[in-house]
Design an enzyme around this catalytic site. Sequence first.
Site, PDB file in Angstrom:
ATOM      1  N   GLU A   1       0.541  -1.197   0.240  1.00  0.00           N
ATOM      2  CA  GLU A   1       0.215  -0.522  -0.465  1.00  0.00           C
ATOM      3  C   GLU A   1       0.553   1.125   0.249  1.00  0.00           C
ATOM      4  OE1 GLU A   1      -1.903   2.952   3.113  1.00  0.00           O
ATOM      5  OE2 GLU A   1      -1.818   0.708   3.773  1.00  0.00           O
TER       6      GLU A   1
ATOM      7  N   ASP B   1       0.384   3.705  -3.251  1.00  0.00           N
ATOM      8  CA  ASP B   1       0.763   5.477  -2.868  1.00  0.00           C
ATOM      9  C   ASP B   1       1.410   6.335  -3.706  1.00  0.00           C
ATOM     10  OD1 ASP B   1      -1.193   7.782  -2.023  1.00  0.00           O
ATOM     11  OD2 ASP B   1       0.957   7.696  -0.914  1.00  0.00           O
TER      12      ASP B   1
ATOM     13  N   ASP C   1      -6.981   1.451   0.231  1.00  0.00           N
ATOM     14  CA  ASP C   1      -5.360   0.567   0.832  1.00  0.00           C
ATOM     15  C   ASP C   1      -5.789  -0.515   0.788  1.00  0.00           C
ATOM     16  OD1 ASP C   1      -5.422   2.103   2.735  1.00  0.00           O
ATOM     17  OD2 ASP C   1      -5.795   1.129   4.306  1.00  0.00           O
TER      18      ASP C   1
ATOM     19  N   GLU D   1      -4.384   0.812  -3.476  1.00  0.00           N
ATOM     20  CA  GLU D   1      -2.954   0.757  -3.852  1.00  0.00           C
ATOM     21  C   GLU D   1      -2.164  -0.313  -3.855  1.00  0.00           C
ATOM     22  OE1 GLU D   1      -3.732   5.205  -1.876  1.00  0.00           O
ATOM     23  OE2 GLU D   1      -3.411   3.804  -0.340  1.00  0.00           O
TER      24      GLU D   1
END
Length: 228
Positions: free
Chosen positions: A45, A49, A118, A121
């Site tokens: 995650e 991102d 989450d 990502e």
Amino acid sequence: MKLSGDLQAFEGRIGHRFKDPELLVRALTHGSISSATRPDNQRLEFLGDRVLGLVMSETLLRADPDAPEGTLAPRYNALVRKETCADVARQVDLGTVLKLGRSEMKTGGRRKQALLGDAMEAVIAAVYLDAGLNAARKMILTLWGDRIDTVEEDARDPKTALQEWAQARKMPPPTYVETGREGPDHAPVFTIRAELSNGHSATATAPSKRVAEQSAARALLKQLESKT
């Protein structure tokens, strides 16, 4: 390692076949079911991102070469925020393949915005590690699709936009009422209703009051627009 049928179907929905299927399994593994031999998706995650941020930064710069930072920033924030990632996750039915512990499943974890965002990502990071930046970029641009073209209208804060709508019609500001709270204390889920004095209202659920209020305001704005 051979993926199950539901994970193979998920590969089709995101448009990427994994050379290393374990990356996908890890991306879909929540901390509530992780173990020493089954790592969760938190590190992916973190990486995803950043990959998403890079791709969106590049895309926005190319799309509007003359736009100043003050114009690009809200567009960027609208595209990479957790709410948008969760929307994309719902679009590809990520929740149906998310690997959760019993406690998370009982509290509706497959529908929780934070968990879906989450995991989306993490999937981005898994594709990046499996096949590189170009593959990750292709998937992101495909899945985000029209959101990129319409980001200008989504970049404004929905609570501000709703308040301006009310003021323009000489109405008092909208109110936000907490109508429900579920889940454990460490991971609550709030339900908020946005209301206008003319009787119109809309409700939204999210893991924070702020996000729930924004989502309710956005839903109410769409409702009002459909009536004009």
